[in-house]
Write a protein that holds these residues in place. Structure first.
Motif, PDB file in Angstrom:
ATOM      1  N   ILE A 172      19.655 -16.715 -10.821  1.00  0.00           N
ATOM      2  CA  ILE A 172      19.442 -17.937 -12.118  1.00  0.00           C
ATOM      3  C   ILE A 172      19.091 -18.501 -12.909  1.00  0.00           C
ATOM      4  N   LYS A 173      18.221 -18.907 -13.743  1.00  0.00           N
ATOM      5  CA  LYS A 173      17.738 -20.079 -14.376  1.00  0.00           C
ATOM      6  C   LYS A 173      16.975 -20.081 -15.159  1.00  0.00           C
ATOM      7  N   THR A 174      17.126 -20.717 -16.002  1.00  0.00           N
ATOM      8  CA  THR A 174      15.787 -21.288 -17.171  1.00  0.00           C
ATOM      9  C   THR A 174      14.700 -21.920 -17.195  1.00  0.00           C
ATOM     10  N   ARG A 175      13.216 -21.763 -17.437  1.00  0.00           N
ATOM     11  CA  ARG A 175      12.283 -22.222 -17.406  1.00  0.00           C
ATOM     12  C   ARG A 175      12.528 -23.481 -17.699  1.00  0.00           C
ATOM     13  N   GLY A 176      11.954 -24.512 -16.914  1.00  0.00           N
ATOM     14  CA  GLY A 176      11.770 -26.096 -16.712  1.00  0.00           C
ATOM     15  C   GLY A 176      13.288 -26.731 -16.823  1.00  0.00           C
ATOM     16  N   GLN A 177      14.282 -25.755 -16.255  1.00  0.00           N
ATOM     17  CA  GLN A 177      15.280 -25.633 -15.298  1.00  0.00           C
ATOM     18  C   GLN A 177      14.689 -26.817 -13.289  1.00  0.00           C
TER      19      GLN A 177
END
Lengths: 113, 114
Positions: free
Chosen positions: B12-17
């Motif tokens: 699970i990652k967030t936008r921009g990572q």
């Protein structure tokens, strides 16, 4: 046909029924036609790689035919069993390497008792 | 004989990572390809690595990059993650051939971008 098309999108049969699916692909510049079976939570598994017009392949109760001139392949399952429940994908290499396959969206088969 | 192995299984990652996915091919295989499977679609070809070089590429932006190591294992890197990058990423290995070689797939990495 520029892409690989499969029909039907999904299929629900009872144990013991025989069934078949269709894969349509570009008939020009043919290299090979691949069939894969993808069970839920597992890896896609190669069933057949077909290369010659009129080719017929068989693996247990599953068989496939190939017509390269008209650009279609049929996958048949005789006497479906619950363990046949999976998504069946066909794929076509647009260039001369299997690594770069164009896949259809698959036929999802569910076999119930 | 181990088949194709991928890690991690979920991410699970967030936008921009940025994210790195890893793949070890089946023993004896020299070619690794990566596919993205979005919901409701068939796997889409990202790129292929052979002899530590990118040999073929699908219709993916430069944010998607990769690497193959001398032991044939491979990494897929995605920079500046977008919500639309959420998908199952499959690695497949084979021997370099003429379109008739079977692909052996890993079980995939499920990437969720929030």
């Amino acid at each position: 046909i520029l892409n690989v098309e499969q029909s039907p999108q999904s299929l629900h049969v009872q144990e013991g029924d025989s069934t078949n699916f269709t894969c349509s692909f570009p008939s020009s510049n043919f290299y090979a036609l691949h069939w894969y079976r993808w069970e839920t939570a597992k890896s896609p598994e190669a069933l057949f790689v077909m290369t010659l017009n009129g080719d017929e392949k068989k693996k247990g109760r599953i068989s496939a035919t190939l017509n390269t001139k008209e650009g279609y392949s049929y996958l048949y399952i005789k006497g479906s069993q619950p363990e046949d429940s999976a998504t069946y994908l066909c794929a076509f290499p647009l260039t001369g390497t299997a690594s770069k396959l164009t896949f259809g969206t698959g036929t999802r088969l569910q076999v119930t008792l | 004989d181990a088949g194709v192995t991928q890690s991690p299984t979920h991410l699970i990652k967030t936008r921009g990572q940025q994210v790195t996915l890893r793949c070890s091919p089946k023993s004896g295989h020299d070619t690794v390809s990566w596919y993205q499977q979005a919901l409701g679609q068939g796997p889409q070809f990202i790129f292929q690595y052979y002899e530590e070089e990118e040999r073929q590429r699908g219709n993916f932006p430069d944010r998607f990059s990769g690497h193959q190591f001398p032991n044939y294992s491979s990494e897929l890197n995605v920079n500046a993650l977008l919500l639309g990058d959420s998908a199952l990423y499959l690695c497949a290995s084979s021997l370099i051939g003429q379109g008739r070689e079977k692909l052996f797939f890993g079980s995939g990495t499920q990437l969720s971008v929030l």
